[in-house]
Design a protein around this motif. Structure first.
Motif, PDB file in Angstrom:
ATOM      1  N   ARG A 148      10.695  -3.106   2.143  1.00  0.00           N
ATOM      2  CA  ARG A 148       9.447  -2.687   2.769  1.00  0.00           C
ATOM      3  C   ARG A 148       8.928  -1.477   2.016  1.00  0.00           C
ATOM      4  O   ARG A 148       9.613  -0.469   1.897  1.00  0.00           O
ATOM      5  CB  ARG A 148       9.667  -2.332   4.230  1.00  0.00           C
ATOM      6  CG  ARG A 148       8.369  -2.042   4.938  1.00  0.00           C
ATOM      7  CD  ARG A 148       8.520  -2.173   6.430  1.00  0.00           C
ATOM      8  NE  ARG A 148       9.178  -1.029   7.008  1.00  0.00           N
ATOM      9  CZ  ARG A 148       9.748  -1.045   8.207  1.00  0.00           C
ATOM     10  NH1 ARG A 148       9.772  -2.144   8.905  1.00  0.00           N
ATOM     11  NH2 ARG A 148      10.297   0.035   8.687  1.00  0.00           N
ATOM     12  N   SER A 168       3.147  -0.947   6.039  1.00  0.00           N
ATOM     13  CA  SER A 168       3.950  -1.279   4.867  1.00  0.00           C
ATOM     14  C   SER A 168       3.751  -2.741   4.493  1.00  0.00           C
ATOM     15  O   SER A 168       3.221  -3.523   5.264  1.00  0.00           O
ATOM     16  CB  SER A 168       5.435  -1.024   5.165  1.00  0.00           C
ATOM     17  OG  SER A 168       5.836  -1.819   6.256  1.00  0.00           O
ATOM     18  N   VAL A 169       4.191  -3.025   3.304  1.00  0.00           N
ATOM     19  CA  VAL A 169       4.228  -4.409   2.823  1.00  0.00           C
ATOM     20  C   VAL A 169       5.686  -4.832   2.779  1.00  0.00           C
ATOM     21  O   VAL A 169       6.530  -4.079   2.308  1.00  0.00           O
ATOM     22  CB  VAL A 169       3.581  -4.519   1.431  1.00  0.00           C
ATOM     23  CG1 VAL A 169       3.843  -5.871   0.820  1.00  0.00           C
ATOM     24  CG2 VAL A 169       2.095  -4.257   1.534  1.00  0.00           C
ATOM     25  N   GLU A 170       5.979  -6.000   3.280  1.00  0.00           N
ATOM     26  CA  GLU A 170       7.368  -6.441   3.344  1.00  0.00           C
ATOM     27  C   GLU A 170       7.583  -7.725   2.554  1.00  0.00           C
ATOM     28  O   GLU A 170       6.667  -8.527   2.416  1.00  0.00           O
ATOM     29  CB  GLU A 170       7.774  -6.693   4.796  1.00  0.00           C
ATOM     30  CG  GLU A 170       7.777  -5.455   5.648  1.00  0.00           C
ATOM     31  CD  GLU A 170       8.295  -5.748   7.039  1.00  0.00           C
ATOM     32  OE1 GLU A 170       9.090  -6.701   7.187  1.00  0.00           O
ATOM     33  OE2 GLU A 170       7.899  -5.029   7.968  1.00  0.00           O
ATOM     34  N   ARG A 209       3.891 -10.400   3.278  1.00  0.00           N
ATOM     35  CA  ARG A 209       2.640 -10.105   2.595  1.00  0.00           C
ATOM     36  C   ARG A 209       2.873  -9.602   1.177  1.00  0.00           C
ATOM     37  O   ARG A 209       1.933  -9.430   0.424  1.00  0.00           O
ATOM     38  CB  ARG A 209       1.850  -9.072   3.380  1.00  0.00           C
ATOM     39  CG  ARG A 209       1.388  -9.602   4.707  1.00  0.00           C
ATOM     40  CD  ARG A 209       0.631  -8.570   5.489  1.00  0.00           C
ATOM     41  NE  ARG A 209       0.273  -9.079   6.803  1.00  0.00           N
ATOM     42  CZ  ARG A 209      -0.803  -9.822   7.045  1.00  0.00           C
ATOM     43  NH1 ARG A 209      -1.624 -10.128   6.080  1.00  0.00           N
ATOM     44  NH2 ARG A 209      -1.058 -10.246   8.254  1.00  0.00           N
ATOM     45  N   LYS A 211       5.398  -9.190  -2.524  1.00  0.00           N
ATOM     46  CA  LYS A 211       6.306  -9.827  -3.465  1.00  0.00           C
ATOM     47  C   LYS A 211       7.089  -8.717  -4.154  1.00  0.00           C
ATOM     48  O   LYS A 211       6.697  -7.553  -4.118  1.00  0.00           O
ATOM     49  CB  LYS A 211       5.517 -10.646  -4.481  1.00  0.00           C
ATOM     50  CG  LYS A 211       4.785 -11.825  -3.852  1.00  0.00           C
ATOM     51  CD  LYS A 211       3.945 -12.553  -4.885  1.00  0.00           C
ATOM     52  CE  LYS A 211       3.175 -13.688  -4.206  1.00  0.00           C
ATOM     53  NZ  LYS A 211       2.227 -14.332  -5.119  1.00  0.00           N
ATOM     54  N   ASP A 213       7.229  -7.631  -6.969  1.00  0.00           N
ATOM     55  CA  ASP A 213       6.548  -6.766  -7.938  1.00  0.00           C
ATOM     56  C   ASP A 213       5.517  -5.863  -7.270  1.00  0.00           C
ATOM     57  O   ASP A 213       4.726  -5.206  -7.940  1.00  0.00           O
ATOM     58  CB  ASP A 213       5.867  -7.605  -9.025  1.00  0.00           C
ATOM     59  CG  ASP A 213       4.755  -8.489  -8.457  1.00  0.00           C
ATOM     60  OD1 ASP A 213       4.580  -8.516  -7.227  1.00  0.00           O
ATOM     61  OD2 ASP A 213       4.069  -9.149  -9.260  1.00  0.00           O
ATOM     62  N   PHE A 214       5.544  -5.791  -5.941  1.00  0.00           N
ATOM     63  CA  PHE A 214       4.551  -4.961  -5.251  1.00  0.00           C
ATOM     64  C   PHE A 214       4.685  -3.507  -5.669  1.00  0.00           C
ATOM     65  O   PHE A 214       3.701  -2.801  -5.843  1.00  0.00           O
ATOM     66  CB  PHE A 214       4.717  -5.086  -3.737  1.00  0.00           C
ATOM     67  CG  PHE A 214       3.766  -4.211  -2.980  1.00  0.00           C
ATOM     68  CD1 PHE A 214       2.447  -4.601  -2.803  1.00  0.00           C
ATOM     69  CD2 PHE A 214       4.163  -2.986  -2.469  1.00  0.00           C
ATOM     70  CE1 PHE A 214       1.552  -3.795  -2.127  1.00  0.00           C
ATOM     71  CE2 PHE A 214       3.279  -2.179  -1.784  1.00  0.00           C
ATOM     72  CZ  PHE A 214       1.970  -2.591  -1.615  1.00  0.00           C
TER      73      PHE A 214
END
Lengths: 237, 577
Positions: A148, A168-170, A209, A211, A213-214
């Motif tokens: 995350r 956050s992006v998970e 949402r 990946k 490589d975020f």
């Protein structure tokens, strides 16, 4: 170097650990048999129990990483150890590795609840090889990592997202540790920790949402980046 | 001659400085409110009857309806309070509304006489910093009957209204357009009260009674704080409702209404097919636990207005065009170097600017206002949103208002349109204002038209597009009126979540190609300018923003999906008797 395989490879299907810098990371291996060995309990123990074998050492690494107890995590490394992670090489337990875990991770992680998930997943191809002198070892641990990354930019849309719980992006990713260990005074320590991402596991979290490589890899060295690596490492980027 | 007219307000809702009423002032205003007013005759469906409503995790309410306007209520077996009330029927539902005298609390009850179920909205004032904002807590329950087993079913939250929209005409003549693009929020366009120029948003509740009947409510948070609640019948296109709050003159609005509806279409929803919206999961945020708690977007709380001095200090400290990469541009178009090495002039009509350009490279330009000697150097960024069209922007260094421009160069037609932005409005020093100019390109090899220009349009009005800017950052635009639009952030389930609105302008560049800009007024003050290509479903654009960290002009770029459209354009033309 002559080596011999550890026969009970299945033992290494248990928890493995990983970290993504700039992100929160929670780890799951195929862990059905480990319910009697709660991570929290291990977190309270000293280093001696962790050092019985590289396997327990690696489990302790996952334990401390998940718990965010980075000071304890440092004790698992030898003084001249290196960590290769996310495109950076962090050298020395008390310098680069401390900067990574105690500085960078603690600074960039947010005090948010992260719910650990344990998945039955066929993680295979773990391996541990000991040198004939039994003083060094190399291991490969596959793992699933729930990551995350905090959305920290000052943007109106992100502010709205944060207010409805999307700070956050998970994502889940498959990862691999290729570590080396050293036995010092009867105690195993991590000599080199290499982590690389093998890909994301969209099937596990269809609505993830992000990946792997975020979070961009490290690109700026210490001290220009106060928490940056000592060298860059394309292989772990 | 009697000339009907729209009483446009002096200020639209987001500009009204609503009085911060004290609890004492509210108590005084409520003291005279015996019962809600209503144009339609009240129902006597409950007159002479008693109801005991048992709610899950909430109060038990014992009602005696002594007549069709008087009731007594005992909460949790306490002493009875006597109050006036109103009741309106819709199919098997009865909507009841009353205040509790001597308190700032009231109840809106939706009683389902067929299934013996009830939804209770407990409402109160003075429960938030802004005392006038109506708070609400929803309880689901049932009607206790003698000897009968409590029903297992309940009314429930739902996403079944998500994506729908209606024109409502109340019995008192009030007309609204109401769009439900989210499970947390809704849009409302006040055709009668405000003239239908802008859309606004409010946190909303959606409750399913059965497949035909629903309950909707909203509170005009950050504005008057007024609550509007109604039950609606999707087949009969009827509503019965109640409105409770204080208007812009601080007068109590407490009335019930019936109304007729007209469906305006359905846009897409994006949650999994088997998600029926009975629970709203809020990602990492804890679920609302305190009474009345709900996610509410309060833009001025998170973006406090800056003074002129603070703006000047911030701009002096940091002013940057196209600096660090932004998540708003993760899916941007490639930058264009088409202009590098070219020189041209853009000349805008009606006293607009005349700007001369020398493009030194793909990132640096020199400009000067025609008739001046000094060339200024600026960083710019350009994209090619369609063949023959270049869109670029830069700050106008040296401008006392810290202006910036976003310019479309339509080389096929020798036309140019420009959105000129600057800092400072009569309301907020860090709020952007803008002027859109139409004009031509002058350069060797181009002959510009005399009369043809890009022009304002309403072609996008009613449409909904999702925009994916980068991983984890997707919103939906609903182009709600010719002068405004709304944006919605998706919840983790991909249901619509928080929503807000702002004034907007739409310019048609050519078929399926639009220049769109919006202002986040009474919010963070951003001016956004996009060129939207509906053929490629991709945009390119520029954000112009001043906050405590300084002034920035930054790239925007996202990929679109068509989310459908509402049939609402027909409501926005000039009115006729």
């Amino acid at each position: 170097m002559k080596t011999r395989s550890i026969p009970s490879r299945r033992a290494f299907l248990y928890r493995a650990g990983a970290s993504l810098t700039g992100s929160l990371a929670v780890v799951a291996g195929s862990a059905a048999a480990e319910s009697a060995d709660p991570l929290a309990a291990q977190a309270r123990t000293g280093a001696s129990e962790e050092a019985h074998s590289p396997r327990t050492l690696h489990r302790a690494y996952a334990n401390y990483l998940n718990a965010g107890t980075f000071d304890l995590l440092l004790n698992l490394f030898s003084s001249d150890a290196e960590v290769r992670l996310h495109g950076g090489v962090f050298a020395g337990r008390d310098e680069g590795i401390r900067r990574l875990y105690v500085g960078h991770s603690r600074q960039t992680l947010r005090p948010e609840p992260v719910h650990e998930l344990l998945l039955e997943h066929p993680l295979r191809d773990h391996a541990l090889v000991l040198a004939t002198d039994a003083a060094t070892a190399a291991a490969r641990f596959h793992c699933l990592v729930r990551s995350r990354a905090a959305l920290v930019q000052d943007l109106p849309l992100l502010e709205m997202a944060r207010q409805q719980g999307q700070s956050s992006v998970e994502w889940w990713e498959a990862g691999c540790f290729e570590n080396t260990y050293v036995l010092t005074a009867g105690r195993w320590q991590i000599a080199e920790l290499r982590y690389r991402t093998l890909g994301n596991c969209e099937a596990l979290v269809p609505h993830a949402r992000g990946k792997p490589d975020f979070v961009p890899g490290f690109s700026m060295l210490y001290p220009r980046d106060p928490f940056g690596p000592d060298r860059l490492d394309r292989q772990s980027a | 001659m009697s000339v009907p007219k729209i009483n446009y307000p002096k200020e639209q809702m987001h500009r009204i400085r609503y009085t911060k009423l004290t609890p004492q002032q509210i108590a005084e205003k409520l003291a005279g409110a015996a019962s809600p007013q209503c144009v339609t005759a009240y129902s006597d469906a409950l007159s002479g009857k008693s109801l005991r409503i048992v709610t899950d995790n909430g109060p038990s309410l014992s009602y005696d309806f002594k007549s069709k306007s008087k009731l007594s209520l005992a909460v949790d077996g306490g002493s009875a309070a006597h109050a006036g009330y109103g009741a309106l029927s819709l199919q098997q539902l009865v909507l009841i509304s009353h205040l509790v005298p001597g308190t700032q609390t009231g109840y809106h009850l939706i009683v389902d006489l067929e299934r013996h179920l009830a939804t209770v909205f407990e409402v109160w004032f003075s429960g938030y910093t802004d005392n006038r904002e109506v708070q609400r807590q929803i309880y689901f329950g049932y009607l206790k009957t003698q000897g009968g087993e409590p029903p297992q079913a309940r009314h429930a939250l739902t996403n079944r209204l998500e994506g729908k929209a209606y024109h409502w005409r109340q019995d008192n003549g009030i007309e609204t357009l109401e769009l439900y693009p989210s499970v947390l929020y809704s849009n409302f366009i006040e055709l009668t009260r405000l003239g239908g120029e802008l859309s606004f948003c409010g946190p909303s509740d959606y409750v399913k009674i059965d497949d035909d009947l629903y309950v909707y409510s909203r509170v005009e948070c950050e504005f008057s704080g007024t609550m509007t609640l109604y039950a609606l019948d999707l087949n009969a296109l009827k509503q019965v409702g109640v409105r409770l709050g204080f208007d812009a003159a601080d007068a109590l609005e407490y009335y019930m209404f019936s109304g007729t509806g007209m469906p305006l279409g359905q846009i897409a929803s994006f949650e999994p097919f088997d998600d029926h919206g009975e629970k709203i999961v809020l990602g990492n945020r804890p679920q609302p636990a305190k009474k009345g708690e709900r996610p509410v977007y309060r833009p001025l709380l998170t973006n406090p207005a800056m003074t002129h001095e603070e703006v000047e200090t911030a701009v002096a400290k940091h002013s940057v065009a196209f600096g660090a990469p932004s998540p708003m541009a993760g899916n941007r178009l490639p930058s264009s170097s088409y202009l590098a090495g070219k020189a041209l002039t853009v000349r805008y009509d009606d006293g607009g600017p005349v700007l001369e350009y020398r493009f030194d490279s793909g990132q640096q330009l020199h400009w000067r206002a025609a008739g001046t000697a000094e060339w200024r150097e600026e960083t710019y960024e350009a994209w090619e949103p369609a063949p023959g069209v270049v869109f670029f922007g830069h700050l106008l260094g040296g401008s006392p208002r810290h202006d910036g421009v976003a310019i479309v160069l339509d080389f096929e037609n020798a036309l140019s349109s420009c959105v000129q932005g600057w800092l400072g409005t009569p309301y907020m020093a860090n709020e952007a204002a803008r002027k859109t100019w139409f004009g031509i390109i002058e350069m060797p090899g181009l002959t510009a038209p005399q009369y043809r220009r890009h022009r304002f349009t309403d072609e996008l009005v009613g449409r909904a597009l999702t925009w994916n800017y980068s991983q984890g950052l997707t919103s939906m635009h609903v182009y709600t009126t010719p002068y405004s639009f709304s944006w919605i952030i998706f919840l983790p389930s991909d249901a619509g979540g928080l929503e807000w609105s702002g004034p907007a302008q739409y310019v048609k560049l050519r078929d399926d190609l639009y220049l769109f800009n919006w202002l986040e007024e009474a919010c963070n003050g951003t001016l956004g300018i996009l060129v939207i290509n509906l053929r490629t479903m991709h945009d390119c654009g520029i954000g112009y923003h001043c906050g405590k960290n300084g002034l920035s002009m930054s790239a925007i770029g996202a990929q679109a999906r068509n989310a459908g459209s509402f049939d609402i354009r027909r409501f926005y033309g000039p009115k006729q008797a």
